[in-house]
Design an enzyme around this catalytic site. Structure first.
Site, PDB file in Angstrom:
ATOM      1  N   TYR A  40      -7.555   0.045  -4.774  1.00 50.12           N
ATOM      2  CA  TYR A  40      -6.382   0.403  -3.955  1.00 50.12           C
ATOM      3  C   TYR A  40      -6.391   0.037  -2.484  1.00 50.12           C
ATOM      4  CZ  TYR A  40      -2.217   2.916  -2.289  1.00 50.12           C
ATOM      5  OH  TYR A  40      -1.187   3.435  -1.757  1.00 50.12           O
TER       6      TYR A  40
ATOM      7  N   PRO B 146       0.454   5.967   6.585  1.00 53.28           N
ATOM      8  CA  PRO B 146       0.794   7.318   6.487  1.00 53.28           C
ATOM      9  C   PRO B 146      -0.576   7.973   5.934  1.00 53.28           C
ATOM     10  CG  PRO B 146       2.259   5.970   5.094  1.00 53.28           C
ATOM     11  CD  PRO B 146       1.003   5.286   5.461  1.00 53.28           C
TER      12      PRO B 146
END
Length: 312
Positions: free
Chosen positions: A137, A164
């Site tokens: 990922y 984030p």
């Protein structure tokens, strides 16, 4: 962005995308585009190109992604790297070809090296090995950052990348097989409460520290950066403070009202020891998070009861 701009929110049903959409609607933006994955499969190049060709899109928030916690990342590594590479490649390239004014790519702080100094500064990217449990990922997200930077450099686009910290809030994923730690603990403690279970199992030692940002805070930050930031370098978004998993479990236990015990299963992985982001860059630009963790968890638990339990 002005109120008449055509704005496409990719991933509008997810935790981040739905928060961005809510904030845009709250501020009175009129021309908002969004499609479900059934209506538009972002992994399919032709579908994405046709979508951009058929709509005059001014701004794009690329919040669509395949996401999950340690279990999901460990069990489906090929899915995570393939789907995320396809989604971001198709959207970024189509946005360039359609002359989109500005695009925001939403990444994640898992892009940083596992043992990078804390707090994590933007310049630590690519300075060490990644956390193995979510490497596929993270590699995909790093590729998305590099793609935005490369398009800016070669084609003069305005594609910015925002990283984030750990997110939570309305429309979170409460599936225990694929969710992140905070929503998973909300569900575990709630179910233990209603079934009168004697204890709740928490993965690992409870020692790792994590930072948690409410999705409504992130949405405000995204709109702020879309209006005030044009640099190719990444920007962290977080609160600048963290909490141990043990402390988080105790907080959620208290908010849910669960009277039993917490058992830490030390045979299961902890993941990265600590992940606190340096937010001095975005703070210096004029934005700071406003929602406290306790208030945020209370609202997330309410959303779990009012939305997830009602609709599951």
């Amino acid at each position: 962005m002005d109120k008449s701009s055509t704005i496409y929110v990719a991933g509008h049903r997810g935790l981040v995308g739905s928060a961005i959409l809510r904030e845009l609607e709250r501020r009175g933006y009129e021309n908002l585009l969004y499609r479900s994955s059934k209506e538009l499969d972002l992994r399919e190049r032709d579908q994405v190109q046709d979508f951009f060709e058929n709509h005059h899109i001014d701004y794009v928030f690329l919040a669509a992604a395949k996401v999950g916690g340690i279990v999901a990342n460990n069990d489906f590594p090929a899915d995570f790297i393939r789907d995320n590479l396809l989604i971001q490649t198709n959207v970024i390239d189509s946005a360039y070809r359609a002359n989109v004014k500005k695009l925001m790519f939403l990444g994640s702080t898992c892009i940083y090296p596992k043992f990078a100094p804390q707090p994590l500064k933007e310049e630590y990217l690519l300075t060490g090995e990644l956390e193995p449990t979510n490497q596929p990922y993270a590699v995909a997200k790093i590729a998305g950052i590099s793609m935005c930077q490369s398009y800016n450099r070669q084609y003069g686009t305005k594609f910015i990348s925002v990283m984030p910290t750990n997110m939570y809030g309305p429309n979170d994923n409460f599936d225990l097989k694929t969710s992140h730690v905070l929503p998973a603990l909300i569900r575990k403690f709630h179910e233990a409460k209603v079934t009168h279970a004697e204890q709740v199992e928490v993965w690992g030692t409870g020692q790792p520290r994590r930072e948690f940002l409410h999705s409504d805070d992130l949405a405000e930050a995204c709109l702020f950066l879309m209006d005030h930031y044009e640099d190719s370098e990444i920007v962290n978004v977080g609160v600048g403070d963290d909490i141990s998993i043990r402390e988080l479990a105790e907080l959620i236990k208290s908010i849910v009202g669960y009277p039993g015990e917490i058992r830490f299963n030390t045979s299961l992985p902890d993941g990265t020891p600590r992940k606190l982001v340096d937010v001095s860059k975005i703070n210096s630009l004029g934005w700071k998070a406003a929602i406290s963790l306790e208030d945020g968890v209370r609202s997330a638990y309410m959303a779990f009861q009012n939305d997830y339990l009602v609709n599951k």
